[in-house]
Design an enzyme around this catalytic site. Structure first.
Site, PDB file in Angstrom:
ATOM      1  N   ASP A   1      -3.084  -3.143   2.971  1.00 24.59           N
ATOM      2  CA  ASP A   1      -2.883  -2.104   1.939  1.00 24.59           C
ATOM      3  C   ASP A   1      -1.700  -1.162   2.161  1.00 24.59           C
ATOM      4  OD1 ASP A   1      -5.270  -3.287   1.210  1.00 24.59           O
ATOM      5  OD2 ASP A   1      -6.401  -1.438   0.991  1.00 24.59           O
TER       6      ASP A   1
ATOM      7  N   CYS B   1      -9.868   0.993   5.134  1.00 21.50           N
ATOM      8  CA  CYS B   1      -9.720  -0.440   4.868  1.00 21.50           C
ATOM      9  C   CYS B   1      -9.352  -1.251   6.109  1.00 21.50           C
ATOM     10  CB  CYS B   1      -8.704  -0.655   3.747  1.00 21.50           C
ATOM     11  SG  CYS B   1      -9.345  -0.075   2.161  1.00 21.50           S
TER      12      CYS B   1
ATOM     13  N   LYS C   1      -7.750  -7.424  -3.788  1.00 22.42           N
ATOM     14  CA  LYS C   1      -9.173  -7.075  -3.681  1.00 22.42           C
ATOM     15  C   LYS C   1      -9.508  -5.906  -4.592  1.00 22.42           C
ATOM     16  CE  LYS C   1      -8.235  -4.198   0.423  1.00 22.42           C
ATOM     17  NZ  LYS C   1      -8.589  -2.857  -0.027  1.00 22.42           N
TER      18      LYS C   1
END
Ligand code: ZN
Length: 196
Positions: free
Chosen positions: A9, A144, A102
């Site tokens: 990310d 994450c 995602k």
């Protein structure tokens, strides 16, 4: 069996200037690109995950608690969802072998909830490429990155988090995350980066 690097990310909304900025994000993006360049012969594969929200339900809130609910971020098609410009060249140049998207309709903190554009799930892709060991880097250590590393262990991979190449939201939640990771059998190397 090979080792893969998972870059979690590194997107505009998670770096300085984004909707959930993590201090140090833009700088870590530079360090990660450098790691990929130096380690190119060391990793069998490099993959990246990308938060990619359409309607993730309670993951978005006008009154976020920053644990389970967050301000609107990484909406499909928005500038905030793009890879940070410090990291994007690694993707466009082909140094990143695959990108996993995602969270279209769910929170999906873990990269293992992500899919390549052809629909292949991350764990299936890694197994198909004979990957046994994972190094995890990216943003944020306490969200994450943690979720991805824990799911990696659950999926049967040997997982290491390279802390020098992560950025954490806050010191207390990063400290808790590192304890959880250690207990789960995730190897930790380097020093956590928390600038908040
Ligand atoms: Zn999200």
């Amino acid at each position: 069996m090979g080792r893969a690097l998972i870059v979690v990310d590194v997107q505009n909304d998670f770096c300085e200037g984004g909707s959930i900025p993590v201090k140090g994000g833009a700088d870590r993006a530079v360090a990660i690109v450098d790691l990929i360049r130096r380690a190119q012969v060391g990793y069998a594969y490099v993959v990246a995950t990308r938060d990619h929200h359409i309607d993730p339900g309670g993951h978005f809130s006008e009154h976020p608690d920053f644990q389970n609910s967050f301000p609107v971020h990484c909406v499909v098609g928005s500038a905030g969802s793009e890879f940070h410009p410090n990291f994007a060249p690694a993707v466009t140049s082909g140094a990143v072998d695959e990108v996993f998207y995602k969270g279209a309709h769910s929170a999906s903190k873990s990269g293992f909830e992500g899919f390549a554009q052809d629909g292949t799930a991350l764990a299936d892709w890694l197994r198909a490429h004979d990957v046994s060991d994972l190094d995890v880097v990216g943003i944020a250590t306490d969200h994450c990155v943690k979720a991805t590393a824990l799911d990696g262990v659950r999926a049967g991979f040997a997982v290491q988090v390279l802390l020098d190449y992560t950025a954490g939201v806050a010191a207390d939640t990063t400290s808790t995350a590192l304890s959880e990771l250690r207990e789960a059998g995730v190897a930790l190397s380097g020093e956590p980066v928390v600038l908040a």
